[in-house]
Design an enzyme around this catalytic site. Sequence first.
Site, PDB file in Angstrom:
ATOM      1  N   SER A  51       0.851  -1.308  -0.065  1.00 38.99           N
ATOM      2  CA  SER A  51      -0.122   0.082   0.226  1.00 38.99           C
ATOM      3  C   SER A  51       0.746   1.220   0.065  1.00 38.99           C
ATOM      4  O   SER A  51       1.747   1.367   0.829  1.00 38.99           O
ATOM      5  CB  SER A  51      -0.674   0.114   1.220  1.00 38.99           C
ATOM      6  OG  SER A  51      -1.402   1.302   1.524  1.00 38.99           O
ATOM      7  N   HIS A 108     -19.661   3.907   8.488  1.00 38.70           N
ATOM      8  CA  HIS A 108     -20.745   4.101   7.701  1.00 38.70           C
ATOM      9  C   HIS A 108     -21.598   2.561   7.910  1.00 38.70           C
ATOM     10  O   HIS A 108     -20.978   1.578   7.703  1.00 38.70           O
ATOM     11  CB  HIS A 108     -20.367   4.393   6.221  1.00 38.70           C
ATOM     12  CG  HIS A 108     -21.627   4.331   5.340  1.00 38.70           C
ATOM     13  ND1 HIS A 108     -22.936   4.751   5.557  1.00 38.70           N
ATOM     14  CD2 HIS A 108     -21.749   3.840   3.802  1.00 38.70           C
ATOM     15  CE1 HIS A 108     -23.774   4.661   4.678  1.00 38.70           C
ATOM     16  NE2 HIS A 108     -23.111   4.073   3.587  1.00 38.70           N
ATOM     17  N   ASP A 191     -27.904   8.429   4.952  1.00 35.90           N
ATOM     18  CA  ASP A 191     -26.883   9.129   4.373  1.00 35.90           C
ATOM     19  C   ASP A 191     -26.865   8.857   2.817  1.00 35.90           C
ATOM     20  O   ASP A 191     -26.471   9.694   1.957  1.00 35.90           O
ATOM     21  CB  ASP A 191     -25.622   8.260   5.077  1.00 35.90           C
ATOM     22  CG  ASP A 191     -24.348   8.588   4.570  1.00 35.90           C
ATOM     23  OD1 ASP A 191     -23.730   9.814   4.843  1.00 35.90           O
ATOM     24  OD2 ASP A 191     -23.765   7.925   3.588  1.00 35.90           O
ATOM     25  N   SER A 252     -30.195  40.210  -2.624  1.00 37.33           N
ATOM     26  CA  SER A 252     -31.094  41.268  -2.908  1.00 37.33           C
ATOM     27  C   SER A 252     -32.563  40.791  -2.949  1.00 37.33           C
ATOM     28  O   SER A 252     -32.800  39.971  -2.976  1.00 37.33           O
ATOM     29  CB  SER A 252     -30.776  41.816  -4.338  1.00 37.33           C
ATOM     30  OG  SER A 252     -31.074  40.851  -5.284  1.00 37.33           O
TER      31      SER A 252
HETATM   32  P1  NAD Z   1     -10.768   6.021   1.212  1.00 33.59           P
HETATM   33  O1  NAD Z   1     -11.176   5.461  -0.297  1.00 33.59           O
HETATM   34  O2  NAD Z   1     -10.400   7.482   1.394  1.00 33.59           O
HETATM   35  O3  NAD Z   1      -9.814   5.257   1.921  1.00 33.59           O
HETATM   36  C1  NAD Z   1      -9.997   3.886   1.682  1.00 33.59           C
HETATM   37  C2  NAD Z   1      -8.386   3.149   2.278  1.00 33.59           C
HETATM   38  O4  NAD Z   1      -8.514   1.952   2.339  1.00 33.59           O
HETATM   39  C3  NAD Z   1      -7.274   3.554   1.437  1.00 33.59           C
HETATM   40  O5  NAD Z   1      -6.136   3.972   2.483  1.00 33.59           O
HETATM   41  C4  NAD Z   1      -7.153   2.600   0.610  1.00 33.59           C
HETATM   42  O6  NAD Z   1      -5.756   2.545  -0.054  1.00 33.59           O
HETATM   43  C5  NAD Z   1      -7.479   1.395   1.249  1.00 33.59           C
HETATM   44  N1  NAD Z   1      -7.901  -0.130   0.740  1.00 33.59           N
HETATM   45  C6  NAD Z   1      -8.411  -0.033  -0.458  1.00 33.59           C
HETATM   46  N2  NAD Z   1      -8.656  -1.217  -0.853  1.00 33.59           N
HETATM   47  C7  NAD Z   1      -8.163  -2.038   0.092  1.00 33.59           C
HETATM   48  C8  NAD Z   1      -8.072  -3.474   0.370  1.00 33.59           C
HETATM   49  N3  NAD Z   1      -8.594  -4.247  -0.400  1.00 33.59           N
HETATM   50  N4  NAD Z   1      -7.203  -3.871   1.553  1.00 33.59           N
HETATM   51  C9  NAD Z   1      -6.885  -2.885   2.594  1.00 33.59           C
HETATM   52  N5  NAD Z   1      -6.970  -1.471   2.140  1.00 33.59           N
HETATM   53  C10 NAD Z   1      -7.493  -1.207   1.038  1.00 33.59           C
HETATM   54  O7  NAD Z   1     -12.198   5.841   1.890  1.00 33.59           O
HETATM   55  P2  NAD Z   1     -12.933   6.984   2.972  1.00 33.59           P
HETATM   56  O8  NAD Z   1     -13.568   7.746   2.196  1.00 33.59           O
HETATM   57  O9  NAD Z   1     -11.863   7.293   4.109  1.00 33.59           O
HETATM   58  O10 NAD Z   1     -14.169   5.851   3.450  1.00 33.59           O
HETATM   59  C11 NAD Z   1     -13.960   4.876   4.443  1.00 33.59           C
HETATM   60  C12 NAD Z   1     -15.205   4.753   5.351  1.00 33.59           C
HETATM   61  O11 NAD Z   1     -15.605   5.750   5.879  1.00 33.59           O
HETATM   62  C13 NAD Z   1     -16.412   4.369   4.400  1.00 33.59           C
HETATM   63  O12 NAD Z   1     -17.303   3.370   5.031  1.00 33.59           O
HETATM   64  C14 NAD Z   1     -17.200   5.539   4.092  1.00 33.59           C
HETATM   65  O13 NAD Z   1     -18.407   4.982   4.036  1.00 33.59           O
HETATM   66  C15 NAD Z   1     -17.031   6.067   5.508  1.00 33.59           C
HETATM   67  N6  NAD Z   1     -17.103   7.318   5.669  1.00 33.59           N
HETATM   68  C16 NAD Z   1     -16.410   8.326   4.608  1.00 33.59           C
HETATM   69  C17 NAD Z   1     -16.568   9.780   4.598  1.00 33.59           C
HETATM   70  C18 NAD Z   1     -15.831  10.629   3.747  1.00 33.59           C
HETATM   71  O14 NAD Z   1     -16.315  11.770   3.751  1.00 33.59           O
HETATM   72  N7  NAD Z   1     -14.908  10.428   3.103  1.00 33.59           N
HETATM   73  C19 NAD Z   1     -17.373  10.258   5.733  1.00 33.59           C
HETATM   74  C20 NAD Z   1     -17.988   9.408   6.473  1.00 33.59           C
HETATM   75  C21 NAD Z   1     -17.709   8.089   6.652  1.00 33.59           C
HETATM   76 MG    MG Z   2     -22.087   9.819   2.679  1.00 35.32          MG
END
Ligand code: NAD
Ligand code: MG
Length: 332
Positions: A51, A108, A191, A252
Site C-alpha cells: 500500500s 458507515h 446517508d 437582494s
Molecule cells: P478512502 O477511499 O479515502 O480510503 C480507503 C483506504 O482503504 C485507502 O487507504 C485505500 O488504500 C485502502 N484500501 C483500499 N482497498 C483496500 C484493500 N483491499 N485492503 C486494504 N486496504 C485497502 O475511504 P474513506 O472515504 O475514508 O471511507 C472509509 C469509510 O468511511 C467508508 O465506510 C465511508 O462510507 C466512511 N465515511 C467516509 C466519509 C468521507 O467523507 N470520506 C465520511 C463519513 C464516513
Molecule cells: Mg455519505
Amino acid sequence: MARMYYDADANLDLLAKKTIAIVGYGSQGHAHALNLKDSGMNVVVGLYPGSKSAAKATEAGLTVHPVDQAAAAADFIMILLPDEVQKIVYKEQIEPNLTAGKVLAFAHGFNIHFGQVVPPADVDVVMVAPKGPGHLVRRTYEQGEGVPSLFAIYQDASGQARDRAMAYAKGIGGTRAGILETTFREETETDLFGEQVVLCGGLSALIKAGFETLVAAGYQPELAYFECLHEVKLIVDLVVEGGLAKMRDSISNTAEYGDLTRGPRIVTDQTRAEMRKILSEIQSGQFAREFVLENQSGKPGFTSMRRQEAEHPIEEVGKDLRAMFSWLKKQA
Ligand code: NAD
Ligand code: MG
C-alpha cells in the site's frame, strides 16, 4: 430535540489499555488514526502489503501491519476501507482474527445493514461516523475542535458497546462538537438518501442543468459557470451559518423574490415523487444490490459514467477559470 453528547459524557479510559486497529489509511483512516494517537490511544494501522499509504502512516509515527495482523493485535477494529471492498477484506483478513470480546466498528452502516458483513454474536458491533470528510476530522482536531458525529450500536455482546463507541468518538474529537445517537438502519438510509438526492446527485444535476440551459441559449460558458457553479459556495456558506433566513437576508430583494416564486417550479411534485422512489430503492436494498453487482462486475457502468462526466463542458470551462483564479491569487 434529540440529545447531543459531549466530552464530559464519554470516558476515554475505556480504551486506554486497549489496542485500536485502523484498517485503511485514506480520507477517514488517516484522521482517525492520528487523532486517536494524539489522544493517547494505542493505535496500529492495517494496510495491504504494498500500500502506498504505508510510508505516510509510518512517517506520521504510526505502527503499520498487514490487515490480518492488525486485526489480531487489536481489541477494537475500525474498518475504514471503501464500502465496496469491506466484505472481502473482512472475510479474508478480519473475521479469522475477530475473537470473542472484541469490538468491530464502522464509519458507515452499509455493509452491516445490507448484510454484506455478518459478524459473530460474541463481539460488539458499533458505528462512529463523522459528518465530514477526513481532512476536516483531522484539521478541526488539531485546532482543539471536532466534527459532529453519529454513533450507533448494532450488537452489544460486552454490555459496554455503547460506552466504548462513545469513548472512540471522544478519541477522534467528535464529542468536542457533539455526537448524536442513531441506528445502523437510520444512518445508512439517510446517508444514502442525502448524498443521492441533495448533496451529490441533486446538486450536481442542478448545476449542470442550469449551465446547459444558459449555454444552449447562447450565453458565454464562463458566465454560466460563475452563475450556476462558482456562486453555489457563497450561498451554501450563508445557509450553513444561519439557515435559509440568513441567506435570504444577504441576497437582494430581487433575488429573494425570484427564489420564493421560482424555486418551487424547479422542485415540483414530480421531483418529490422521484425522491420518494429513490428512498424506497434505498430501503428495499435495490440500490445496494445494484452497487454491489456493479463492483463485482468490474465497474463497467461506473467507469463509463465517470468518463462522460469528466468530458462535460462545465468541467473544461471550470478548469481554465480556476487556473486563472490561482494566477490572480498569486499576484495579490
Ligand atoms: P478512502 O477511499 O479515502 O480510503 C480507503 C483506504 O482503504 C485507502 O487507504 C485505500 O488504500 C485502502 N484500501 C483500499 N482497498 C483496500 C484493500 N483491499 N485492503 C486494504 N486496504 C485497502 O475511504 P474513506 O472515504 O475514508 O471511507 C472509509 C469509510 O468511511 C467508508 O465506510 C465511508 O462510507 C466512511 N465515511 C467516509 C466519509 C468521507 O467523507 N470520506 C465520511 C463519513 C464516513
Ligand atoms: Mg455519505
